[in-house]
Design a protein around this motif. Structure first.
Motif: not given
Length: 364
Positions: A129, A204, A206, A208, A211, A261-263, A265-266, A268
């Motif tokens: 990130d 954001l 993890y 994201r 991503a 992946y973005f969805w 881990t929303r 997390r």
């Protein structure tokens, strides 16, 4: 020739004595330097230690260059091998002539980052990130190397910003071409600023934000790739399948994967390690934002120096509270003993309690 157009550089190599200075390499180096500088500032603002990103960048760049070149050679193998080859196979190693596939660079460069994070005990998602905007800016700078090499341009166009290409590089007299290097550079520049804003606005974590970088870049790359003709020696060597280039299929797969992946881990949660346990130190005074950021990640549970407030053995909570209040009023010397001249702290003498014994009466 139309009145408005973008000229191509007359040369892309200069010599310092017998040492060649190549514009393509300079653009890549400048992009890497800017990305590392920006990522280092962002990492320190998250509470990380100074120099961490610089250390991670070394294996990332080495792995990235290898991966980028491998991807280019594999997807453009006809240039170096086979009946249509216009270059010798050993020229596949001539990275300075251009040809770095971003997909391979990010993939194998990511392996280098993962190895460095694993060795240092850092969260890969936190690092990803942090560097995402810097990668976008680095690509925006690096694409100008294609302009100096007069490569990776698009189909003919009559637009006023058409690009002039020399005949030695596949161009035709009086014909202008889409400056796809410029399109991608501007797209990446806008993407970098968008990632900076989104990351600050939504915090954001993890991986994201990284991503979103993948999704944003592949979205632009898909339509830009459709404009390119990539002539080498007068022949388009791009690999196509069902009307789409292999790079466009790659863009589709990565775009979908990034959104998934973005969805996923929303929701997390959990701690991201930006400073390995045992290496936490004071924040850099040159970066007060390190102290002011309320969302700084922590490396590990901090050791507490506060007094244990639990009742001692045999004490009730009320007695424990009375005992702590007495120690606070008495001061540290009275509570824990004073230092003797030889530097050895004496233990407090135990309290001697006596009880009155009632006098026995004569029973005479």
């Amino acid at each position: 020739m139309p009145l408005a157009s973008i000229p191509s550089p007359s040369q892309g190599v200069w010599y310092l004595g017998f040492v060649p200075i190549r514009a393509y390499a300079l653009c890549i180096v400048l992009g890497v330097i800017f990305a590392v500088w920006l990522s280092e500032r962002r990492w320190r603002a998250r509470g990380g230690q100074a120099g961490t990103i610089i250390d991670i960048a070394v294996p990332a760049v080495i792995f990235g260059l290898i991966g980028g070149r491998l991807y280019h050679v594999v997807t453009d193998w006809q240039t170096y091998f086979g009946a249509r080859a216009i270059k010798e196979p050993y020229q596949a190693l001539f990275i300075w002539e251009g040809g770095l596939g971003i997909w391979g660079a990010v993939a194998l460069g990511g392996v280098g980052v993962w190895l460095a994070c694993r060795k240092r005990g850092l969260s890969l998602g936190a690092v990803a990130d942090t560097v995402a905007p810097g990668i976008a800016f680095a690509q925006a700078i690096g694409r100008w190397g294609n302009w100096f090499n007069q490569e990776l341009y698009g189909a003919p166009t009559t637009l006023p910003w058409g690009l002039e290409i020399d005949q030695a590089h596949g161009g035709e007299p009086g014909v202008l071409y889409h400056p796809t290097f410029l399109y991608e550079s501007l797209w990446n520049l806008a993407l970098g600023f968008a990632l900076l804003f989104i990351g600050k606005r939504f915090s954001l974590r993890y991986g994201r934000l990284f991503a979103l970088y993948i999704a944003g870049y592949t979205l632009g790359r898909f339509w830009i790739e459709g404009l390119r003709i990539d002539p080498v020696g007068g022949v388009d060597h791009a690999v196509e399948f069902l009307g789409l280039r292999i790079n466009q299929y790659t863009a589709i797969v990565l775009f979908v994967g990034a959104l998934i992946y973005f969805w996923v881990t929303r929701n997390r949660t959990g701690e991201e390690i930006v400073v390995p346990a045992g290496e936490a130190g004071e924040a850099d005074p040159a970066h007060p934002s390190d102290l002011a950021d309320p969302e700084r990640e922590v490396a590990s549970p901090a050791d507490s120096d506060t007094q244990d407030e639990r009742p001692r053995d045999g004490e009730t909570p009320a007695q424990a509270e009375t005992s702590r209040a007495g120690e606070a009023e008495a001061g540290p010397e009275t509570a824990t003993g004073s230092d003797t001249p030889n530097g050895v702290k004496a233990e407090a003498e135990p309290e001697i309690r006596t009880e009155a014994v009632p006098e026995e009466k004569n029973s005479r």
